[in-house]
Structures are given as C-alpha cells and as structure tokens.
Write a protein that holds these residues in place. Structure first.
Motif, mmCIF file in Angstrom:
data_model
loop_
_atom_site.group_PDB
_atom_site.id
_atom_site.type_symbol
_atom_site.label_atom_id
_atom_site.label_comp_id
_atom_site.label_asym_id
_atom_site.label_seq_id
_atom_site.Cartn_x
_atom_site.Cartn_y
_atom_site.Cartn_z
ATOM 1 N N ALA A 86 45.439 28.860 43.085
ATOM 2 C CA ALA A 86 46.842 28.952 42.639
ATOM 3 C C ALA A 86 47.061 30.008 41.560
ATOM 4 O O ALA A 86 48.184 30.183 41.095
ATOM 5 C CB ALA A 86 47.324 27.593 42.133
ATOM 6 N N THR A 87 45.999 30.726 41.163
ATOM 7 C CA THR A 87 46.154 31.685 40.063
ATOM 8 C C THR A 87 47.063 32.855 40.442
ATOM 9 O O THR A 87 47.960 33.216 39.677
ATOM 10 C CB THR A 87 44.787 32.227 39.601
ATOM 11 O OG1 THR A 87 44.078 32.759 40.731
ATOM 12 C CG2 THR A 87 43.962 31.143 38.942
ATOM 13 N N PHE B 18 50.471 33.926 38.600
ATOM 14 C CA PHE B 18 50.623 35.227 37.943
ATOM 15 C C PHE B 18 51.909 35.905 38.407
ATOM 16 O O PHE B 18 52.609 36.535 37.609
ATOM 17 C CB PHE B 18 49.434 36.144 38.264
ATOM 18 C CG PHE B 18 48.115 35.654 37.731
ATOM 19 C CD1 PHE B 18 48.051 34.663 36.767
ATOM 20 C CD2 PHE B 18 46.937 36.195 38.206
ATOM 21 C CE1 PHE B 18 46.833 34.209 36.280
ATOM 22 C CE2 PHE B 18 45.713 35.764 37.727
ATOM 23 C CZ PHE B 18 45.659 34.778 36.763
ATOM 24 N N SER B 19 52.203 35.795 39.680
ATOM 25 C CA SER B 19 53.418 36.407 40.212
ATOM 26 C C SER B 19 54.654 35.780 39.584
ATOM 27 O O SER B 19 55.585 36.487 39.180
ATOM 28 C CB SER B 19 53.459 36.252 41.739
ATOM 29 O OG SER B 19 54.656 36.773 42.270
ATOM 30 N N ARG B 20 54.675 34.469 39.472
ATOM 31 C CA ARG B 20 55.841 33.778 38.923
ATOM 32 C C ARG B 20 56.032 34.050 37.434
ATOM 33 O O ARG B 20 57.152 34.103 36.934
ATOM 34 C CB ARG B 20 55.731 32.281 39.180
ATOM 35 C CG ARG B 20 55.904 31.906 40.650
ATOM 36 C CD ARG B 20 55.799 30.407 40.874
ATOM 37 N NE ARG B 20 56.045 30.059 42.254
ATOM 38 C CZ ARG B 20 55.120 30.040 43.215
ATOM 39 N NH1 ARG B 20 53.876 30.369 42.915
ATOM 40 N NH2 ARG B 20 55.431 29.726 44.443
ATOM 41 N N PRO C 185 43.177 24.223 42.347
ATOM 42 C CA PRO C 185 44.186 25.263 42.090
ATOM 43 C C PRO C 185 43.833 26.125 40.886
ATOM 44 O O PRO C 185 44.132 27.320 40.861
ATOM 45 C CB PRO C 185 45.468 24.466 41.864
ATOM 46 C CG PRO C 185 45.023 23.091 41.504
ATOM 47 C CD PRO C 185 43.742 22.866 42.238
ATOM 48 N N PHE C 186 43.221 25.520 39.867
ATOM 49 C CA PHE C 186 42.751 26.235 38.689
ATOM 50 C C PHE C 186 41.410 25.640 38.297
ATOM 51 O O PHE C 186 41.207 24.429 38.418
ATOM 52 C CB PHE C 186 43.721 26.093 37.508
ATOM 53 C CG PHE C 186 45.117 26.527 37.824
ATOM 54 C CD1 PHE C 186 45.493 27.857 37.695
ATOM 55 C CD2 PHE C 186 46.057 25.613 38.259
ATOM 56 C CE1 PHE C 186 46.774 28.260 38.006
ATOM 57 C CE2 PHE C 186 47.349 26.002 38.577
ATOM 58 C CZ PHE C 186 47.704 27.332 38.447
ATOM 59 N N HIS D 206 39.370 36.159 36.007
ATOM 60 C CA HIS D 206 40.472 36.335 35.070
ATOM 61 C C HIS D 206 40.023 35.884 33.681
ATOM 62 O O HIS D 206 39.223 34.942 33.544
ATOM 63 C CB HIS D 206 41.683 35.537 35.526
ATOM 64 C CG HIS D 206 42.031 35.749 36.965
ATOM 65 N ND1 HIS D 206 42.315 36.995 37.493
ATOM 66 C CD2 HIS D 206 42.109 34.876 38.010
ATOM 67 C CE1 HIS D 206 42.564 36.873 38.779
ATOM 68 N NE2 HIS D 206 42.446 35.615 39.115
ATOM 69 N N TYR D 207 40.557 36.510 32.651
ATOM 70 C CA TYR D 207 39.986 36.385 31.304
ATOM 71 C C TYR D 207 41.110 36.282 30.286
ATOM 72 O O TYR D 207 42.062 37.057 30.304
ATOM 73 C CB TYR D 207 39.157 37.649 31.058
ATOM 74 C CG TYR D 207 38.227 37.642 29.873
ATOM 75 C CD1 TYR D 207 36.881 37.370 30.034
ATOM 76 C CD2 TYR D 207 38.677 37.974 28.602
ATOM 77 C CE1 TYR D 207 35.999 37.421 28.961
ATOM 78 C CE2 TYR D 207 37.815 38.025 27.517
ATOM 79 C CZ TYR D 207 36.473 37.741 27.714
ATOM 80 O OH TYR D 207 35.608 37.798 26.653
#
Length: 282
Positions: A98-99, A103-105, A19-20, A43-44
């Motif tokens: 799951a990123t 991010f949406s949540r 997931p991550f 992503h950073y």
C-alpha cells in the motif's frame, strides 16, 4: 547499509502481504555519515533528534536541525552527514503493497523535507515499533503494520504546512492537474501530449514542471503509478501477466515486463513468485 556509525540497528523479516511493514530501524550518532549513491533499497524516513546535519538528495542540499526530518523514496540517491558534533538521528526503512498508492495520495514523490516535527513523540513510536517487532508473531506483525502507517501519517500531519520540498512543489495548478489526471487515468493508453493538452500547456512545459517538482518525467511518474498497481494485482489476483499489464495501461507485454524490471529490479513473474513464497512461509 550503514556500518560503524550505527548505535542500534535491527533488520526485520519482509512481509509481502502486509500493506505496510517496518523493514529496518536504527539510531545514528554520526562520525562518517551515510551515503547511498544508488539510493536505498527501501523507502526511508529519518528524523533529527539533536544537532544539525546536511542532507543531499539528488542534486539539492539541505541543512536540517532538531525536529526536522526527511523522506526518501526507494532507489533515489541521497547522503547525509553531521555538521555539529552532537548530531543524532533516528531512521526507519519500510515497504508494503500500500506504500505506492499512499505516496500518490499524499503527494510524496522522490523525496520530501519535514519541519517542526515532534521528534520526541515520533522517536517513542519508533522504539515501540522496534520492541513489538522482536516478538515476530502474527499479532505483532499486524500491529506493526498499523503503527508504520500511523507513523507515516503522523510525520505528514506534524510537518509545517504538511509537506515542503525544495521547489515549492504543488503550487502550480497545471502541474497538479496533470498529476491528478495521471492518477485517475493511468490505466488508459494516455500519452504525454494528451496529458499536456488536458492541463492546457505544451508537452515541453509539462516535462519541465514534472522535473522541477518531483524530479522525474511525466512518463516515469505514469509508469511508477502503473507498476505500483500491478504489484497489488500480482500479489492479490490470479490474473496472467499479460492481463495485468493490460489492466494497468501497458500497450504490450514486453513493455510491461521491461518497465517492471527497470523499476522493481525483477520481472513480474519473479516478483509474483517471491510474494507467493513469502506468503506460504508465514
């Protein structure tokens, strides 16, 4: 890729089924800075350990100091450089299936600025993740997946008021309602006028709100949510490409495939094959 201004750096194996996962990490004692005009491939997150630096994200500039930090979404253009001689930063790049849902949540969009972080504890966490990753066994990978998630949540919760961005985003009720409407009904055949009507504003005003708050159009945001869900289905199910496109809300297979390639860099079939090979190699 950063070059001579890196003090320490490691590139880790991709784990498509986690997931991550931590993809790379390093420190910077700046001499020339870092510039990604086409964005970074993953992503950073960067935290400022000492001194001050100047971040340029999209068309905006920010002066950051010790215990500040920033998040940049994959492929979003940015650069940063020191404005004091003692500037020192630590950063990670990461990914995982799951990123996008996370991010949406958390309302993490193209970029976010963080303030009042406990960078000493965050730096310790990053160092711990680095040393765990050296082992490379399954237990270490699972531990690092959990630690990557914890690091993201720690940054989010430590920051002053949770998260702050350039335009005071998320203070507009119409924008919030429209964004949550998309999050809830992305799988339906929704349109920009329909979203605007649900929020009680015009389509033109809706577009302005999205561009000022998250630097993308409502349609772009809708498609990114759909593609994030499609990635999960491509990895986790045996549904056909056509079925997955329909399930996440795309009207035609061609529109699904072209949108997927534009956002992810490869077609749905290519993405599924890469994920399959990565899973079988473990």
């Amino acid at each position: 890729m950063l070059s001579e201004n890196i003090d320490s750096y490691t590139e880790l194996n991709v784990e498509y089924e986690l997931p991550f996962y931590l993809r790379s990490t390093g420190y910077n004692d700046f001499t020339k800075g870092a510039d990604y005009p086409n964005g970074y491939m993953r992503h950073y997150i960067c935290i400022v350990l000492e001194g001050k630096c100047l971040l340029k994200a999209g068309t905006y500039s920010y002066h950051l100091k010790k215990n500040d930090g920033f998040f940049i979404r994959a492929h979003f253009p940015f650069s940063y450089k020191s404005i004091t001689k003692n500037c020192r930063t630590q950063w990670i790049s990461f990914d995982g299936y799951a990123t996008i849902p996370l991010f949406s949540r958390l309302d993490l969009q193209n970029y976010m600025i963080f303030h009042n972080l406990d960078c000493d504890s965050l730096s310790y966490s990053l160092s711990q993740m680095y040393y765990i990753s050296i082992n490379g066994d399954l237990t270490s990978k699972l531990n690092n997946s959990a630690l990557t998630y914890k690091f993201l949540i720690d940054v989010y919760t430590q920051s002053e008021q949770g998260i702050a961005n350039s335009d005071g985003a998320y203070k507009n009720n119409a924008f919030l309602f429209a964004k949550r409407y998309i999050d809830q009904f992305y799988m339906n055949d929704i349109t920009q006028p329909e979203i605007a009507d649900a929020a009680g504003i015009t389509p033109q005003h809706l577009c302005r709100l999205f561009k000022s708050n998250i630097h993308m159009t409502p349609v772009r945001y809708l498609n990114e949510i759909r593609i994030g869900q499609a990635q999960i289905l491509l990895r986790k199910t045996s549904l056909s490409i056509v079925q997955i496109g329909e399930k996440v809300g795309f009207a035609t297979p061609h529109y699904f495939s072209s949108t997927f390639k534009r956002i992810c860099g490869n077609t749905p079939s290519q993405y599924r094959e890469i994920a399959r090979i990565a899973a079988n190699s473990n």
